[in-house]
Design an enzyme around this catalytic site. Structure first.
Site, mmCIF file in Angstrom:
data_model
loop_
_atom_site.group_PDB
_atom_site.id
_atom_site.type_symbol
_atom_site.label_atom_id
_atom_site.label_comp_id
_atom_site.label_asym_id
_atom_site.label_seq_id
_atom_site.Cartn_x
_atom_site.Cartn_y
_atom_site.Cartn_z
ATOM 1 N N THR A 206 0.837 -1.202 0.000
ATOM 2 C CA THR A 206 0.000 0.000 0.000
ATOM 3 C C THR A 206 0.874 1.257 0.000
ATOM 4 O O THR A 206 2.008 1.209 0.480
ATOM 5 C CB THR A 206 -0.854 -0.036 1.286
ATOM 6 O OG1 THR A 206 -1.812 -1.055 1.135
ATOM 7 C CG2 THR A 206 -1.534 1.263 1.591
ATOM 8 N N ARG A 234 -14.125 -7.557 -0.459
ATOM 9 C CA ARG A 234 -13.393 -7.180 0.763
ATOM 10 C C ARG A 234 -12.863 -5.731 0.668
ATOM 11 O O ARG A 234 -12.280 -5.331 -0.328
ATOM 12 C CB ARG A 234 -12.224 -8.142 0.940
ATOM 13 C CG ARG A 234 -11.381 -7.888 2.184
ATOM 14 C CD ARG A 234 -10.138 -7.104 1.880
ATOM 15 N NE ARG A 234 -9.222 -7.040 3.031
ATOM 16 C CZ ARG A 234 -8.175 -6.243 3.111
ATOM 17 N NH1 ARG A 234 -7.891 -5.435 2.123
ATOM 18 N NH2 ARG A 234 -7.398 -6.250 4.172
ATOM 19 N N VAL A 235 -13.079 -4.969 1.701
ATOM 20 C CA VAL A 235 -12.530 -3.615 1.796
ATOM 21 C C VAL A 235 -11.574 -3.584 2.989
ATOM 22 O O VAL A 235 -11.890 -4.113 4.063
ATOM 23 C CB VAL A 235 -13.660 -2.573 1.997
ATOM 24 C CG1 VAL A 235 -13.086 -1.185 2.255
ATOM 25 C CG2 VAL A 235 -14.586 -2.550 0.782
ATOM 26 N N GLY A 236 -10.408 -2.989 2.785
ATOM 27 C CA GLY A 236 -9.408 -2.943 3.852
ATOM 28 C C GLY A 236 -9.513 -1.674 4.682
ATOM 29 O O GLY A 236 -10.533 -0.967 4.674
ATOM 30 N N ASP A 237 -8.433 -1.384 5.394
ATOM 31 C CA ASP A 237 -8.418 -0.244 6.306
ATOM 32 C C ASP A 237 -8.135 1.079 5.616
ATOM 33 O O ASP A 237 -8.514 2.137 6.120
ATOM 34 C CB ASP A 237 -7.344 -0.464 7.377
ATOM 35 C CG ASP A 237 -5.963 -0.640 6.744
ATOM 36 O OD1 ASP A 237 -5.833 -1.467 5.809
ATOM 37 O OD2 ASP A 237 -5.013 0.050 7.163
ATOM 38 N N THR A 256 -0.198 0.873 6.910
ATOM 39 C CA THR A 256 -0.023 -0.200 5.930
ATOM 40 C C THR A 256 0.196 -1.497 6.688
ATOM 41 O O THR A 256 1.040 -1.562 7.588
ATOM 42 C CB THR A 256 1.150 0.059 4.984
ATOM 43 O OG1 THR A 256 1.424 -1.160 4.273
ATOM 44 C CG2 THR A 256 2.423 0.515 5.704
ATOM 45 N N GLY A 257 -0.571 -2.497 6.342
ATOM 46 C CA GLY A 257 -0.430 -3.763 7.047
ATOM 47 C C GLY A 257 -1.672 -4.600 6.822
ATOM 48 O O GLY A 257 -2.439 -4.349 5.886
ATOM 49 N N GLY A 259 -5.013 -5.271 6.949
ATOM 50 C CA GLY A 259 -6.058 -4.265 7.135
ATOM 51 C C GLY A 259 -7.106 -4.614 8.162
ATOM 52 O O GLY A 259 -7.601 -3.734 8.878
#
Ligand code: ASP
Length: 340
Positions: A206, A234-237, A256-257, A259
């Site tokens: 990211t 899927r939606v991340g952070d 970043t990681g 999520g």
């Protein structure tokens, strides 16, 4: 009158002294990341290494040119993230990871600290630079976050937003990572959204930027393709304000990681809340959240953080994090591994 003249002279002198004391350059700062993950040193060729550092430096230059020209932190983070989205090395824009269906769904967010304005998009598929659409959501809609088909329809109404076929985001490296993740998933017989060993490192990639402009304002932007082999929309952070992206008037964070753990721990907001409510230093707040809170729940990754005094923190617990910085004194650098 006799008194007035010396007083006037004194006032003129002190004005002169103040002008001479004024800082020679505006107090600006910029920090960027190109993702945390585990990238063993010997898994990157010298050419690749050069390309990573060059891309990070181009992003720093783009953001810093805005700041040094007296521009806003918002314009600076937009400029820096656009460069990183266009660089195929990183998991955002061109070079984004593949989802389980062999396509790309991109997430991005932007936030302006002193106004608390924010914009975000999730699961977009034809937007060349998702950070620009996130900014358009913030500036030209009454909403904060738009997802999927609705975000694409909003983009149709914004002629400045460049569109591309979904295959534009393809790269061979990411396709190999998807194939490997799917082979491993089949072998393990269970669903996992991550890749695993030294051949296909658990590399997130990211991108993000946090800037402090000469007016003392902070802005943050984050953009990502998410995680290899992600499923079901899927939606991340990254596009979730407070999880992967947060800015207020004293602190900004881009994460970043993994999520899911950044969402569950409201990572970006938690770092700035520790600074605001508890008076933690930026470094202490960022270190504790990234090195204690996130791992305690099973996650990993890193973050970049910047405060209104120009302090920068870049902790990560994942072995590496592509990152770059320009401090208020003008000193700058790029690094990937620890102790660089
Ligand atoms: N945080 C991102 C996500 O979970 C991945 C990354 O940082 O590379 O979508």
């Amino acid at each position: 009158m006799r008194l007035l003249i010396p007083l006037l002279a004194l006032a003129a002198m002190s004005a002169h002294v103040h002008a001479a004391d004024a800082p020679a350059r505006p107090k600006t700062a910029l920090v960027i990341h190109g993702g945390a993950g585990f990238v063993p040193k010997d898994s990157i060729s010298p050419q690749e290494l050069k390309a990573y550092h060059a891309a990070l430096n181009r992003a720093l230059d783009a953001g810093n040119a805005v700041l040094q020209g007296g521009g806003t932190a918002l314009d600076a983070v937009t400029a820096a993230v656009v460069v990183l989205e266009d660089a195929p090395q990183f998991n955002a824009g061109k070079g984004a990871v593949f989802n389980a269906k062999g396509g790309h769904e991109l997430d991005a967010a932007i936030m302006e600290g002193h106004t608390r304005r924010a914009g975000a998009v999730a699961g977009v598929t034809t937007i060349k630079n998702p950070v620009k659409l996130a900014r358009a959501v913030m500036e030209h809609s009454p909403h904060v976050m738009m997802a999927g088909a609705g975000a694409e329809a909003f983009a149709d109404s914004r002629p400045e937003i460049e569109r591309v076929p979904n295959t534009y985001f393809d790269t061979d490296k990411r396709r190999q990572q998807l194939e490997k993740a799917q082979r491993e998933e089949a072998a393990k017989g269970k669903r996992e959204a991550r890749t695993g060993d030294a051949d296909a490192p658990a590399y997130f990639g990211t991108v993000g930027a946090v800037a402090l402009d000469a007016r003392g304002h902070i802005a943050v932007a984050t953009s990502t393709g998410g995680m290899t082999n992600k499923k079901w929309g899927r939606v991340g952070d990254a596009p979730i304000i407070g999880a992967g992206t947060w800015g207020d008037d004293r602190c900004g964070v881009s994460g970043t990681g993994w999520g899911e753990f950044y969402i569950r721990n409201a990572v970006a907001h938690d770092i700035c809340a520790r600074v605001a409510y508890r008076g933690d230093s930026l470094q202490a707040a960022a270190d504790e959240v990234i090195n204690k809170v996130v791992p305690a729940t099973g996650g990993d990754g890193g973050a970049i953080a910047l405060d209104r005094d120009g302090n920068i923190a870049m902790p990560f617990n994942s072995g590496s994090m592509f990152r770059g910085w320009i401090r208020p004194d003008g000193s700058r650098g790029t690094a990937i591994h620890e102790a660089e």
